[in-house]
Design an enzyme around this catalytic site. Sequence first.
Site, PDB file in Angstrom:
ATOM      1  CG  PHE A 189      77.541  34.462  89.502  1.00  0.00           C
ATOM      2  CD1 PHE A 189      77.436  33.580  90.572  1.00  0.00           C
ATOM      3  CD2 PHE A 189      76.369  34.915  88.901  1.00  0.00           C
ATOM      4  CE1 PHE A 189      76.196  33.172  91.049  1.00  0.00           C
ATOM      5  CE2 PHE A 189      75.120  34.505  89.372  1.00  0.00           C
ATOM      6  CZ  PHE A 189      75.038  33.636  90.450  1.00  0.00           C
ATOM      7  CG  ASP A 295      76.831  36.920  82.015  1.00  0.00           C
ATOM      8  OD1 ASP A 295      76.109  37.925  82.213  1.00  0.00           O
ATOM      9  OD2 ASP A 295      76.773  35.901  82.733  1.00  0.00           O
ATOM     10  CE  LYS A 326      72.543  40.664  88.709  1.00  0.00           C
ATOM     11  NZ  LYS A 326      72.464  40.661  90.147  1.00  0.00           N
ATOM     12  CB  THR A 351      55.093  28.131  77.981  1.00  0.00           C
ATOM     13  OG1 THR A 351      55.056  26.714  78.166  1.00  0.00           O
ATOM     14  CG2 THR A 351      53.657  28.665  78.000  1.00  0.00           C
TER      15      THR A 351
END
Lengths: 471, 489
Positions: A189, A295, A326, A351
């Site tokens: 995931f 990750d 997280k 931005t």
Amino acid sequence: MSICSQYFPEEPKAPVVATQEHPSVKSKVGIASLGKVFDSRGVYFVADYQKSNGNYIADVDGNVYLDVYAQIASIPLGYNNPVLHEVAQSDKMIRAIIDRPALGNFPGKDAEEIISEILKVAPKGQDKVWSALSGADANELAFKATFFWYQAQKRGYNTEFSSEEVSSVMHNQAPGSPELAILSFERAFHGRLFASGSTTCSKPIHKLDMPAFKWPKAQFPSYKYPLDANVEANKKEDARCLAIVEELFKTWSVPIAGVLVEPIQSEGGDNHASAEFFQGLRDITLKHGALLIMDEVQTGVGATGKMWGHEHFNLSPPPDLVTFSKKFQSAGYFFHDPEIVPNFAYRQFNTWCGDPARMILAGAIGQEIVKHDLSSQAARVGAYLFKKLEAVQSKYPEYMRDLRGKDRATFIAWSLKDAAARNKFLVDMKSVGVNIGGCADDSVRLRPTLVFEEKHADILVAAIEKVLSGY
Amino acid sequence: MYRAVKSNPLKRIATQSKRFVCSKYFPEEPIVPTILSSHIPGPVSTKLNNELGEVYSNSATYFVADYFCSIGNYISDADGNKLLDVYCQISSIPLGYNNPELIKAAQSEEMISAIVNRPALACFPSTNYKQILEDGILAAAPAGLDKVWTGLSGSDANEMAYKAAFMYAHSKKRGENGFTAEELKSVMENKTPGASDMVILSFNKAFHGRLFGSLSTTRSKEIHKLDIPAFPWPKTPFPQLKYPLNEYEAENKAEEDRCLQELESTIKNSSKKIAALIVEPVQAEGGDNHATPYFFQGVRDLTKKHDIIFIVDEVQTGVGASGKFWAHEHWNLTSPPDIVTFSKKFQAAGFYFGNPDLQPKQPYRQFNTWCGDPSKAILAKAIYQEIVKSDLVNHTAQVGDYLYAQLKALLGKFPDKVSNLRGENYGTFIAWDCATLEIRNQVLLSCRAKGVNIGGCGDASIRLRPTLLFEKRHADILLSVLEDVHKAL
């Protein structure tokens, strides 16, 4: 006095179960009312954050749960942590909230200081960072960095783009928009935007009806438990999975620029793999001129007993990119190779390029973890908890299969026989005052805060026993 | 209109305070820019930026800012220069630097809780989230769109809007049937039919963000896209209008008709189902390219006719700068867009929608850990309430009209250097073209040296993106600097 008691002198001593149903009356009203304007079908209960404290989350119906899910593994230091309260009220934070800069164009005077605080807890071997807003965003920015790097390797770091690249890119065609891939693993995931969604392979419902890049999936090891009784079989499993990665590098229809992997596949079921497996990935990526992206969105920031989950593997050389979000509250990726910064300005750009308000919080979280050595505390409490869970497992083996996360602090999980049994267990745990989460179809995962201590572990284990004794 | 009715109780206060609205917030705002260093960036800025470069990519830094000393329409840099800011963090500062009302919001209990107890919103929302939305983001919702899904940035908002469109289109095709076994299997291989082969249609020169889905719809500049894999999604021309508009009405209508015809033929010839079309009310990054309400009504009609979700990207145009709260209100469409995305000046990001079917049938499909950020929603609430209380949309319309008229006179004196002034009757959302890229860059640098921080867009354009508290007196300073700069070119 324990760290938790220092932070939270008023933390409840035990859960309060005020209603028979979860969610109960007021939560249900809240869910229905919110649902008119905002999708609330995934809501467990409406929380009262004012009344939440430390490891305990309160709901609107007066229930107070011991929280071992902690906002899908994203609350680092407990609810209403007083140190974070102070940070939230600091002048620095207030300015960051109301004067949000376009960081890539107009960084504030304190930007370097804010970033340096984050870098103080960077994984070994990493000394630079690029900031983002969520785990999915962090991963996709890491993919972009990987693709820029990969093409620069071929083209030469300072070489101009060809006219063909420049003209084709505006049509979304190669060579300007090259066909390159990120390799990920089954059950991984990595997020739910379009490219991160293409690397996510956890459940169909996460992916259905979205266009996806045709990127390859290798197999992630499926170990037999307990690990010490299955050493040989698991070693073979590592070799089998690494051979698949190697094969995909040789045969996939487009070049693989990067390999993306979680230290522990979390949403996908808390699937672990050995240090040897990860070193194998490191070696294969080096051999094929691809980058290795770890990750650490869910595994990072202390919960495995080290600040970063992959530090358990002692990889040599360290991974090329490490993504986070997280529990750090701020998101982004760490790296060390200066050539991972693209050659021209405005390529890795947007931005806001992150959010100083969240970065200030990350710095403060990092400081507290270091100051109180909370990774070691998580390791200590996790070892204590794991032992107790092993005892529960021997009593109720059917309801606690493949107990995993030994030596991974509180990053613990187990499986039940199927989704129905697991879902019933999660609901039943609420009735004994514990908010607990699942992963994959049939697994339960523990994701408490870093101020979860032995006394909380005792309450958790007693609650589990109480539920299982009724089965 | 509907919003005027909602804001009615506050109208009286607004009228009283309107004339001095900026001074009311910022009694200590500088009267004029202050330039202390011989160059911008000055020595302190340069030193700090070099230090920053050790740990964070700094290649696009204009100067290092001092936000503690910035106030109202003036941004301070690390060398103590105070510049009138008409770029405003790439169009994302709504109410000036260090606005006292936003400071109050930032100090509030609800903000502190939102910062330290960030929830997984779709699993454990706070008791006050609905109210925060209703008092802010939803109170500001465009007519006809009464629901919202929150995200974290403009790119994120657009990509979630695309997801909503894809899920909607597939669900419609699927009817009452569930997912097929083949879909469930193939999707895990990133293959059809489980993975979609539908597409999003965007316009030439559009900018919708830089993640992989949003970037596949961005067509602004090569440098935004090079080396990034992209979906093979189609594009179609956006009108290139001639200025001044009143002298080229017939030509411009023909141009818009041409683009509408091209759009229809792109739709008809697409081998893949077009799930959604996305368009900006003004293509901002792409050069501040405008089109008329006639064109947008045409786009709305074609999307209806061909069952395509119509997404209006208001990331840059939204929240008052165009003289309407949402720029697409200028169009008076016969039916509202299906989805409107927002970010930047609202500080919070996300998308509005009306049709409940744009929420997928099953939960956990439009889903992620945080599903937005209540701290930003609280800020959006405060921003919205100040905009209403001080009537800042009308204020911006009036100041914009003044500025436009003055610019027309001023820039008219330099026809070989500048052309195509645009943004009439469009608040302060004004831009023009320079004759060359070199002239544009020279104007930007010279303005900065004289105390005005100003931004470019497109190939050789200059865009104005001041705060909603920009007044005539600020416009006069800007005009005077522009005049000096152009005289010296």
